[in-house]
Design a protein around this motif. Structure first.
Motif, mmCIF file in Angstrom:
data_model
loop_
_atom_site.group_PDB
_atom_site.id
_atom_site.type_symbol
_atom_site.label_atom_id
_atom_site.label_comp_id
_atom_site.label_asym_id
_atom_site.label_seq_id
_atom_site.Cartn_x
_atom_site.Cartn_y
_atom_site.Cartn_z
ATOM 1 N N TYR A 163 -8.911 3.224 -0.327
ATOM 2 C CA TYR A 163 -9.768 3.306 0.847
ATOM 3 C C TYR A 163 -9.685 4.720 1.411
ATOM 4 N N SER A 164 -10.836 5.347 1.548
ATOM 5 C CA SER A 164 -10.897 6.742 1.988
ATOM 6 C C SER A 164 -11.371 6.827 3.436
ATOM 7 N N TYR A 165 -10.586 7.553 4.262
ATOM 8 C CA TYR A 165 -10.936 7.805 5.660
ATOM 9 C C TYR A 165 -11.056 9.316 5.850
ATOM 10 N N THR A 166 -12.212 9.761 6.322
ATOM 11 C CA THR A 166 -12.451 11.191 6.460
ATOM 12 C C THR A 166 -12.084 11.673 7.861
ATOM 13 N N PHE A 167 -11.644 12.939 7.934
ATOM 14 C CA PHE A 167 -11.312 13.569 9.205
ATOM 15 C C PHE A 167 -12.523 14.347 9.701
ATOM 16 N N PRO B 198 0.802 -1.219 0.000
ATOM 17 C CA PRO B 198 0.000 0.000 0.000
ATOM 18 C C PRO B 198 0.837 1.272 0.000
ATOM 19 N N VAL B 199 0.228 2.355 -0.460
ATOM 20 C CA VAL B 199 0.823 3.689 -0.389
ATOM 21 C C VAL B 199 -0.253 4.644 0.134
ATOM 22 N N LEU B 200 0.196 5.697 0.837
ATOM 23 C CA LEU B 200 -0.706 6.649 1.464
ATOM 24 C C LEU B 200 -0.643 8.005 0.786
ATOM 25 N N ALA B 201 -1.770 8.700 0.822
ATOM 26 C CA ALA B 201 -1.835 10.109 0.437
ATOM 27 C C ALA B 201 -2.758 10.791 1.436
ATOM 28 N N ILE B 202 -2.547 12.089 1.667
ATOM 29 C CA ILE B 202 -3.305 12.764 2.710
ATOM 30 C C ILE B 202 -3.511 14.225 2.346
ATOM 31 N N ASN B 203 -4.661 14.761 2.761
ATOM 32 C CA ASN B 203 -4.923 16.194 2.662
ATOM 33 C C ASN B 203 -5.723 16.604 3.898
ATOM 34 N N ASN B 204 -6.280 17.805 3.913
ATOM 35 C CA ASN B 204 -6.955 18.294 5.115
ATOM 36 C C ASN B 204 -8.327 17.676 5.353
ATOM 37 N N SER B 205 -8.807 16.854 4.427
ATOM 38 C CA SER B 205 -10.130 16.248 4.581
ATOM 39 C C SER B 205 -10.093 14.743 4.766
ATOM 40 N N ARG B 206 -9.095 14.078 4.206
ATOM 41 C CA ARG B 206 -9.118 12.613 4.240
ATOM 42 C C ARG B 206 -7.734 12.004 4.087
ATOM 43 N N LEU B 207 -7.643 10.770 4.575
ATOM 44 C CA LEU B 207 -6.489 9.898 4.371
ATOM 45 C C LEU B 207 -6.877 8.884 3.320
ATOM 46 N N LEU B 208 -6.032 8.719 2.299
ATOM 47 C CA LEU B 208 -6.287 7.751 1.236
ATOM 48 C C LEU B 208 -5.252 6.634 1.323
ATOM 49 N N VAL B 209 -5.749 5.403 1.348
ATOM 50 C CA VAL B 209 -4.887 4.222 1.402
ATOM 51 C C VAL B 209 -5.089 3.458 0.108
ATOM 52 N N ALA B 210 -4.073 3.447 -0.754
ATOM 53 C CA ALA B 210 -4.158 2.757 -2.035
ATOM 54 C C ALA B 210 -3.456 1.406 -1.913
ATOM 55 N N ALA B 211 -4.185 0.341 -2.232
ATOM 56 C CA ALA B 211 -3.636 -1.017 -2.153
ATOM 57 C C ALA B 211 -4.204 -1.844 -3.301
ATOM 58 N N ALA B 212 -3.319 -2.439 -4.103
ATOM 59 C CA ALA B 212 -3.719 -3.168 -5.315
ATOM 60 C C ALA B 212 -4.503 -2.215 -6.211
ATOM 61 N N ASN B 213 -5.749 -2.529 -6.548
ATOM 62 C CA ASN B 213 -6.547 -1.651 -7.409
ATOM 63 C C ASN B 213 -7.647 -0.921 -6.629
ATOM 64 N N HIS B 214 -7.475 -0.825 -5.298
ATOM 65 C CA HIS B 214 -8.457 -0.165 -4.447
ATOM 66 C C HIS B 214 -7.858 1.075 -3.776
ATOM 67 N N GLU C 225 -14.843 6.220 5.020
ATOM 68 C CA GLU C 225 -15.827 6.854 4.156
ATOM 69 C C GLU C 225 -16.356 5.878 3.110
ATOM 70 N N CYS C 226 -15.454 5.359 2.278
ATOM 71 C CA CYS C 226 -15.849 4.404 1.251
ATOM 72 C C CYS C 226 -14.589 3.878 0.577
ATOM 73 N N ALA C 227 -14.779 2.932 -0.318
ATOM 74 C CA ALA C 227 -13.672 2.377 -1.095
ATOM 75 C C ALA C 227 -13.915 2.654 -2.578
ATOM 76 N N TYR C 228 -12.818 2.919 -3.293
ATOM 77 C CA TYR C 228 -12.871 3.121 -4.745
ATOM 78 C C TYR C 228 -12.112 1.999 -5.431
ATOM 79 N N MET C 229 -12.461 1.746 -6.665
ATOM 80 C CA MET C 229 -11.804 0.721 -7.466
ATOM 81 C C MET C 229 -11.366 1.351 -8.785
ATOM 82 N N THR C 230 -10.076 1.230 -9.112
ATOM 83 C CA THR C 230 -9.563 1.834 -10.340
ATOM 84 C C THR C 230 -9.639 0.897 -11.531
ATOM 85 N N ASN C 231 -9.762 -0.393 -11.285
ATOM 86 C CA ASN C 231 -9.829 -1.378 -12.360
ATOM 87 C C ASN C 231 -10.738 -2.511 -11.921
#
Length: 481
Positions: free
Chosen positions: A117-121, A99-115, A136-142
């Motif tokens: 996962y969004s966590y809101t602050f 997995p790799v992480l990205a973050i901003n002032n609203s949410r933490l994003l956890v990217a793993a495989a093709n998903h 918050e929810c999960a996204y799928m890129t493929n």
């Protein structure tokens, strides 16, 4: 002469130079000074000591300056102990992911495989309670699970406060600008990101995009074969390319510098940025050793800068890097300590290669450093994720010989692949799940997402003394004399 007979402007100027303890003492001397400190003192302290935080940025907008200083002061004390709550953000994933992480002032994003996962602050109007973080929810890129379509890098970019725009790099070399669609209440299963939310950036051919960094409206991406691309976040990016022609891993971007990490005799190079253009040749080469007569090839896997109120100053000239041999180096581009030659390297910038001004390592676990971040108590800590046993190591640069390490919740044999450190929280991810180490006050069971499995089934140890987190193994770096 009574103190309150002096003009208020004089006392306001004096308050700007006082510590938290001094301000508290002054506020207790009289009603006049109590009012003065509450109105000007705490605010001046915050302006002089800004804290690097994403998850608390919005909640603190509704807190008084006193409540903000109180939170930071308790947090700083917890870092000095250290005292924290260790908590997984989810149950274990199926399989072993990177997995790799990205973050901003609203949410933490956890990217793993093709998903993703969004966590809101969340917000908290009560400054005595820690603002919550919820799934918050999960996204799928493929829609098809393929290793070539795995996400290998992700970075949040400004989008006018919506905090939904990211750049995503993939194992097959694809690079996309993606706007994450809004999550629909009650929706089950991941949301597939349709093509109208995605814009391709065809810069890297078929080589994996190992790293993406951003600074303002500019981005820097790097593929595994050493193609670095500097471009802006617009409909017409005007990319500029640099070819390293070596196995490459990491990037860091600031207003003045683009830093690239690779595997070579000179694995850490700095390219200057001037008027939105990047230099084709490195302006600095940063070395790992203080001896220039026996160089050896190495690799740099993680790079970061310093937070706004770091002890060495809020300077883009300071660069922190994690190396293959387990060493964390701090370089100051203003330093005069340089090697005049590196055997095996035909040419390098005028003045020579730059030696580190500070080096640290975990003596008990000399494993490669995969990721590095800075912040923490007093904005003076460096944190790294290591290659084995889910270990995160910490150093306070004011006393680097007192470093310590901790295993992530679950104590997996996995590397810690990605971390993000702010003033009171460290977010990280192993092959099994994301996790948080929370040093702030007011943490409750409701602060973090509810776990869907019983702890023992999920590989977690017993609860800690707080009843909120889980027991983790911590050890110091000092060797017995």
């Amino acid at each position: 002469m009574p103190a309150d007979s002096l003009p208020g402007d004089v006392w306001i100027t004096v308050l700007q130079y006082l510590s938290v303890e001094d301000l508290a003492h002054v506020a207790q001397t009289s009603r006049y000074f109590h009012s003065l400190v509450n109105e000007y003192g705490w605010r001046s302290y915050l302006e002089a000591n800004p804290r690097y935080t994403w998850s608390l940025a919005k909640p603190m907008q509704s807190w008084s300056p006193y409540d903000q200083v109180r939170y930071h002061t308790i947090t700083d004390h917890n870092w000095s102990v250290p005292s924290f709550v260790a908590r997984p953000l989810s149950s274990r994933w199926a399989g072993k992911l990177q997995p790799v992480l990205a973050i901003n002032n609203s949410r933490l994003l956890v990217a793993a495989a093709n998903h993703i996962y969004s966590y809101t602050f969340g917000r908290s109007s009560n400054p005595r309670l820690s603002p919550n973080i919820q799934f918050e929810c999960a996204y799928m890129t493929n829609k098809v699970l393929q290793a070539t379509c795995d996400i290998t890098s992700i970075e949040c970019v400004p989008d006018g406060g919506y905090d939904r725009t990211v750049y995503i790099g993939y194992a097959d070399g694809s690079l996309e600008r993606v706007v994450l669609p809004a999550c629909k209440p009650g929706m089950e299963g991941p949301i597939h990101i349709e093509s109208n939310f995605r814009e391709k950036r065809p810069y890297h051919g078929t080589e994996a995009v190992e790293s993406i960094s951003s600074c303002g409206d500019h981005l820097l991406s790097l593929s595994s074969n050493g193609t670095a691309v500097f471009f802006n976040n617009s409909a017409n990016p005007s990319p500029e390319f640099i070819e390293l022609r070596v196995r490459s891993w990491a990037t860091h971007l600031s207003h003045r510098h683009a830093v690239l990490g690779a595997s070579s005799l000179t694995p850490l190079m700095v390219h200057s940025i001037h008027e939105s253009h990047i230099s084709q040749r490195p302006t600095h080469i940063l070395t790992n050793s203080t001896h220039d007569d026996h160089p050896r090839a190495s690799a740099v896997y993680g790079i970061c800068g310093t937070p706004p109120s770091a002890p060495w100053g809020a300077s883009e000239q300071v660069i922190i890097s994690g190396w293959y041999d387990g060493v964390v180096n701090v370089h100051d581009l203003r330093s005069s300590r340089r090697a005049h030659r590196i055997p095996g390297v035909s040419s390098f910038p005028a003045g020579g290669a730059l030696f580190p001004v500070m080096s640290m390592c975990d003596p008990w676990l000399p494993e490669p450093v995969y990721t590095v971040s800075s912040g923490g108590g007093g904005s003076s800590h460096i944190a790294v994720g290591t290659a084995r046993h889910s270990v995160v190591a910490f150093w306070d640069v004011r006393a680097p010989h007192k470093g310590w390490s901790v295993h992530a919740p679950g104590n997996d044999s996995s590397p810690v692949y990605s971390i993000k450190l702010e003033s009171s929280r460290l977010f990280g991810a192993t092959q099994s799940r994301p996790f948080v180490l929370d040093f702030g006050p007011g943490v409750r069971e409701e602060t973090y997402p509810k776990l869907t499995k019983p702890p023992r089934e999920d590989g977690l140890k017993r609860r800690d003394s707080s009843g909120v987190g889980f027991y983790v193994t911590r050890y110091g770096h000092s060797r017995p004399q």
